[in-house]
Motif scaffolding. Structure first.
Motif, PDB file in Angstrom:
ATOM      1  N   UNK A  32       0.824  -1.208   0.000  1.00 26.72           N
ATOM      2  CA  UNK A  32       0.000   0.000   0.000  1.00 26.72           C
ATOM      3  C   UNK A  32       0.859   1.259   0.000  1.00 26.72           C
ATOM      4  N   UNK A  33       1.927   1.268   0.787  1.00 29.70           N
ATOM      5  CA  UNK A  33       2.821   2.429   0.815  1.00 29.70           C
ATOM      6  C   UNK A  33       3.531   2.612  -0.525  1.00 29.70           C
ATOM      7  N   UNK A  34       3.908   1.507  -1.162  1.00 30.95           N
ATOM      8  CA  UNK A  34       4.577   1.601  -2.462  1.00 30.95           C
ATOM      9  C   UNK A  34       3.633   2.137  -3.526  1.00 30.95           C
ATOM     10  N   UNK A  35       2.384   1.683  -3.527  1.00 31.23           N
ATOM     11  CA  UNK A  35       1.405   2.187  -4.486  1.00 31.23           C
ATOM     12  C   UNK A  35       1.125   3.672  -4.257  1.00 31.23           C
ATOM     13  N   UNK A  36       1.085   4.079  -2.981  1.00 28.34           N
ATOM     14  CA  UNK A  36       0.901   5.498  -2.690  1.00 28.34           C
ATOM     15  C   UNK A  36       2.061   6.331  -3.188  1.00 28.34           C
ATOM     16  N   UNK A  37       3.290   5.820  -3.033  1.00 27.99           N
ATOM     17  CA  UNK A  37       4.468   6.538  -3.539  1.00 27.99           C
ATOM     18  C   UNK A  37       4.450   6.612  -5.056  1.00 27.99           C
ATOM     19  N   UNK A  38       3.998   5.537  -5.695  1.00 27.83           N
ATOM     20  CA  UNK A  38       3.904   5.540  -7.154  1.00 27.83           C
ATOM     21  C   UNK A  38       2.928   6.608  -7.638  1.00 27.83           C
ATOM     22  N   UNK A  39       1.783   6.711  -6.958  1.00 30.24           N
ATOM     23  CA  UNK A  39       0.798   7.736  -7.330  1.00 30.24           C
ATOM     24  C   UNK A  39       1.362   9.135  -7.115  1.00 30.24           C
ATOM     25  N   UNK A  40       2.060   9.349  -5.998  1.00 34.73           N
ATOM     26  CA  UNK A  40       2.646  10.658  -5.732  1.00 34.73           C
ATOM     27  C   UNK A  40       3.714  11.004  -6.773  1.00 34.73           C
ATOM     28  N   UNK A 111       3.688  -3.393  13.182  1.00 33.26           N
ATOM     29  CA  UNK A 111       3.570  -2.314  12.201  1.00 33.26           C
ATOM     30  C   UNK A 111       4.900  -1.587  12.008  1.00 33.26           C
ATOM     31  N   UNK A 112       5.776  -1.635  13.009  1.00 31.56           N
ATOM     32  CA  UNK A 112       7.094  -0.998  12.858  1.00 31.56           C
ATOM     33  C   UNK A 112       7.884  -1.707  11.769  1.00 31.56           C
ATOM     34  N   UNK A 113       7.891  -3.037  11.806  1.00 28.92           N
ATOM     35  CA  UNK A 113       8.614  -3.808  10.797  1.00 28.92           C
ATOM     36  C   UNK A 113       7.994  -3.587   9.419  1.00 28.92           C
ATOM     37  N   UNK A 114       6.680  -3.657   9.341  1.00 31.51           N
ATOM     38  CA  UNK A 114       6.006  -3.488   8.056  1.00 31.51           C
ATOM     39  C   UNK A 114       6.219  -2.086   7.495  1.00 31.51           C
ATOM     40  N   UNK A 115       6.090  -1.071   8.352  1.00 33.94           N
ATOM     41  CA  UNK A 115       6.253   0.308   7.886  1.00 33.94           C
ATOM     42  C   UNK A 115       7.686   0.580   7.444  1.00 33.94           C
ATOM     43  N   UNK A 116       8.667  -0.030   8.116  1.00 37.97           N
ATOM     44  CA  UNK A 116      10.061   0.181   7.718  1.00 37.97           C
ATOM     45  C   UNK A 116      10.316  -0.371   6.320  1.00 37.97           C
ATOM     46  N   UNK A 117       9.879  -1.602   6.087  1.00 38.82           N
ATOM     47  CA  UNK A 117      10.023  -2.166   4.740  1.00 38.82           C
ATOM     48  C   UNK A 117       9.280  -1.312   3.725  1.00 38.82           C
ATOM     49  N   UNK A 118       8.050  -0.931   4.062  1.00 40.35           N
ATOM     50  CA  UNK A 118       7.238  -0.153   3.128  1.00 40.35           C
ATOM     51  C   UNK A 118       7.845   1.192   2.795  1.00 40.35           C
ATOM     52  N   UNK A 119       8.411   1.875   3.799  1.00 42.91           N
ATOM     53  CA  UNK A 119       8.973   3.205   3.574  1.00 42.91           C
ATOM     54  C   UNK A 119      10.199   3.153   2.673  1.00 42.91           C
ATOM     55  N   UNK A 120      11.066   2.194   2.905  1.00 42.05           N
ATOM     56  CA  UNK A 120      12.268   2.097   2.075  1.00 42.05           C
ATOM     57  C   UNK A 120      11.918   1.741   0.628  1.00 42.05           C
TER      58      UNK A 120
END
Length: 417
Positions: A32-40, A111-120
């Protein structure tokens, strides 16, 4: 049909919605974070073109500088993902070998682990897409510079640094046995508060139900599925039985393993069909791994597994075993003062529609003591701690649990002799 006073127990356990289940897998948040970054990355360059006249102050560099910045951010983030992944694998291996494999699911749910992977990953994707917006002109002054996009990439890089620090802190806590034990206890205690909400001595009393002579019954099998019974949607079962004007008697409790051909439930009444079979199957979720979403006993199972491993000859760590007993003591002191809700669950009209056995206090007591006492038979400090725990439980437990506690005290005493 008999009426029941346990109507409130239908909603006592959290029922996972489709939205909840969708966000449970480890990969969903990073995607979800990657798709959001792609849209941005697709939108911000267009915004740059519209605001080009007054956004020069955001990123003052030219096309080459922007290209270099985005390239550096992309290469650095994807390189760090490999480091984060390696650290995660090492921690999972340590947790599995040192504690129990049954705690790995809770670590991956963080969520810390998931968000870290997602952010990078999101920062890497954003930087790559933003690079496309820089025109390859000979004269840098005429080349388009996505100033807002580059600035946003800088902000995402700073966010990566912050999440990486949080990830390292989370990792260091995850390999501390005291933190692991406390986290399992906290999660189990929250579930106990939902499953056993009251302390009324008469709270579990209520009319019973039994099939009348001549009532047709249908044996409901699991079909081709197999796994642990991880979740039961009790409100849906009550609605289903009410629509068919019958009673569903569950044959398996939460956490039990069932395989194809085994019975899940028995329906007493008429009108059972394929549609009812499908609805019941969707209301009783099977999973390869147990969780503590509804299953109280799984929290106790995790703690006991950690204690068993600490008492093994290859580990020989009585201090960790005593920490486990302390956490079990904390949980057991709560449940021995409460009454299990009636298994007879009624609809809004007060008619029993579902018979489902809930968490059994006596079983949890046995699970918490018997295995640890067996493995600690040559370790006096652990046996002494078990005896002290049972003495305290005996002083505060409801009378209905005194017999089970006394039997366990005799068991521990036999190992101590």
């Amino acid at each position: 049909m008999a009426t029941s006073r346990s109507r409130g127990s239908v909603n006592a356990i959290e029922q996972a919605t489709l939205w909840d289940r969708m966000w449970q897998p480890f990969w969903v948040l990073p995607v979800a974070m990657t798709l959001g970054a792609l849209a941005m990355a697709l939108v911000l360059p267009e915004l740059d073109k519209e605001l080009r006249g007054w956004m020069f102050w955001v990123f003052p560099g030219g096309a080459d500088a922007a290209r270099g910045a985005l390239t550096t951010i992309a290469s650095a983030t994807i390189s760090t993902v490999g480091v984060v992944f390696s650290i995660t694998m090492v921690v999972l291996q340590l947790a599995s070998s040192s504690f129990t494999p049954r705690i790995l699911g809770s670590f991956l749910e963080s969520r810390v682990v998931q968000a870290t992977f997602g952010m990078f990953i999101a920062t890497f994707v954003f930087s790559l897409i933003a690079l496309r917006a820089i025109l390859n002109e000979t004269d840098d002054s005429s080349g388009f510079v996505p100033r807002v996009s580059v600035t946003f990439a800088f902000l995402m890089a700073i966010g990566c640094v912050g999440l990486f620090l949080a990830f390292v802190r989370h990792i260091t806590e995850s390999i501390q046995v005291s933190k692991v034990i406390s986290r399992i206890g906290d999660r189990t205690l929250r579930l106990i508060e939902r499953v056993l909400p009251g302390q009324d001595e008469n709270g579990g009393a209520g009319p019973t139900w039994s099939p009348t002579a001549g009532t047709p019954s249908t044996r409901i099998q699991v079909g081709e599925r197999h796994g642990h019974l991880d979740e039961i949607d009790l409100p849906e079962l009550v609605r289903l039985a009410g629509e068919l004007e019958g009673v569903i008697v569950l044959e398996r409790s939460l956490g039990a393993f069932v395989t194809h051909g085994q019975p899940l439930a028995t329906f007493w009444g008429e009108g059972w069909d394929e549609d009812a079979q499908s609805r019941l199957a969707s209301a009783m979720r099977l999973a390869t791994e147990r969780t503590t979403r509804q299953d109280v006993s799984f929290g106790f199972r995790q703690l006991v597994d950690i204690g068993d491993r600490a008492l093994s000859p290859g580990t020989n760590d009585p201090t960790t075993a005593n920490q486990v007993i302390n956490e079990l003591h904390r949980l057991l002191r709560v449940i021995v003062q409460r009454v299990v809700p009636s298994p007879y669950i009624a609809d809004d009209d007060g008619v029993v529609r579902v018979v489902a056995q809930g968490s059994d206090v006596e079983t949890l007591l046995t699970l918490s003591v018997q295995e640890l006492a067996h493995f600690a038979r040559d370790i006096p400090p652990v046996l002494r701690r078990l005896q002290l725990m049972l003495d305290d439980l005996d002083s505060c437990a409801l009378p209905r649990y005194q017999g089970s506690i006394d039997a366990l005290r005799e068991t521990v005493a036999s190992y101590a002799d």
